[in-house]
Enzyme design. Structure first.
Site, PDB file in Angstrom:
ATOM      1  N   SER A 189       0.165  -1.040   0.259  1.00 28.78           N
ATOM      2  CA  SER A 189      -0.026  -0.353   0.038  1.00 28.78           C
ATOM      3  C   SER A 189       0.790   1.158   0.093  1.00 28.78           C
ATOM      4  CB  SER A 189      -0.891   0.030   1.163  1.00 28.78           C
ATOM      5  OG  SER A 189      -1.552   0.969   1.834  1.00 28.78           O
ATOM      6  N   TYR A 217      -2.130  -1.349  10.667  1.00 29.27           N
ATOM      7  CA  TYR A 217      -2.797  -2.043   8.993  1.00 29.27           C
ATOM      8  C   TYR A 217      -1.107  -1.187   7.820  1.00 29.27           C
ATOM      9  CZ  TYR A 217      -3.918  -1.354   3.922  1.00 29.27           C
ATOM     10  OH  TYR A 217      -4.027  -1.110   2.675  1.00 29.27           O
TER      11      TYR A 217
END
Length: 289
Positions: free
Chosen positions: A181, A194
């Site tokens: 990400s 995350y």
């Protein structure tokens, strides 16, 4: 001093109560089908495994792979209707689709996925580690041990489990593609755990590429920015969802179909000289990664 303008709403406010989210409930629906460029058979008769393949980026990758000639095994949690729709679209491309439901946070489930794929297709040519969850918190004190373990178990531990299980059935020329990400590079104050898993995936990708290079197996990653997937309404409040993605240079969220070509490229022989690399479909953010 001029006040900053509020983010423009680009879709109706909406929120879903549980992750990973249901694609069929999203408004508007994400664009998952390949674009107008004709498929070229770059993955002819390959066998691909995609986690989180029922919807979002995973669905788009499954459809793009099928359009390029691959059979696809779709691993997902329990979103049966979304998974069935993905399978139907794969089969409409003339390719086979295998659906495997279960929680990849459990190593036994990852081993089961590999066993079922090998039983159905005899081998694995492409492994896409894509499934993930995210639970925003304003303070580190609010991240419970339970949340931390769940986020790491699904986002990064499962990638270890699947690679371990799949490697005996992969051969020279096979490819592993891990979804990381943009948050691994620029951070995210409200997605601390995350982002930490996504940073771990970058290191995992680079280290695994070095380990598997002698076997002729390439390992790369994709680091999407804001992409309109079921994880978004399942994560954020409705007001955030309405403006999601409007703060990147291109001023909009990306569609899953705009990310999938990265995976096709990395899975194909076009990327035969690439390993340990990360592609960045992120709407124009410069992350120098």
């Amino acid at each position: 001093m001029q006040k900053s303008q509020p983010k423009k709403e680009v879709r109706p406010p909406q929120h879903q109560q549980r992750q990973p989210g249901i694609e069929s409930k999203m408004v508007p629906l994400p664009v998952s089908a390949p674009g107008k460029v004709a498929a070229g058979g770059r993955l002819h008769n390959k066998v691909a495994v995609i986690t989180g393949g029922d919807s979002g980026i995973g669905r788009a990758v499954a459809l793009a792979f099928a359009a390029e000639g691959a059979d696809v095994a779709i691993a997902y949690l329990d979103e049966d209707n979304d998974a069935a729709e993905t399978a139907a679209q794969v089969e409409a491309c003339g390719r086979k689709a295998l659906l495997i439901a279960g929680d990849i946070a459990r190593e036994r489930q990852c081993e089961k996925i590999v066993r079922q794929v090998v039983k159905a297709f005899g081998r694995i040519d492409i492994l896409v580690n894509n499934a993930a969850v995210q639970y925003p918190q304003k303070k580190i004190e609010d991240i419970t041990a339970e949340q931390l373990v769940k986020t790491f178990s699904i986002n990064i531990f499962a990638q270890f489990y699947l690679v371990k299980a799949a490697l005996p059935f992969m051969r020279k020329g096979s490819a592993i593609i891990n979804t990381t990400s943009v948050t691994a590079y620029r951070g995210s104050g409200h997605l601390l755990d995350y982002s930490a898993t996504k940073g771990a995936i970058v290191a995992f990708t680079r280290s695994l590429s070095s380990m598997l290079a002698p076997k002729g197996i390439r390992v790369n990653g994709v680091a999407p920015g804001p992409i309109w997937t079921p994880l978004i309404p399942a994560t954020f409040p409705a007001s955030h969802v309405a403006a999601f993605g409007s703060d990147v240079p291109l001023k909009r969220a990306g569609q899953p179909a705009e990310v999938a070509p990265c995976y096709v490229f990395l899975a194909s022989d076009d990327a035969s000289y690439m390993s340990g690399q990360i592609l960045h479909p992120n709407g124009g953010e410069i992350v120098n990664g």
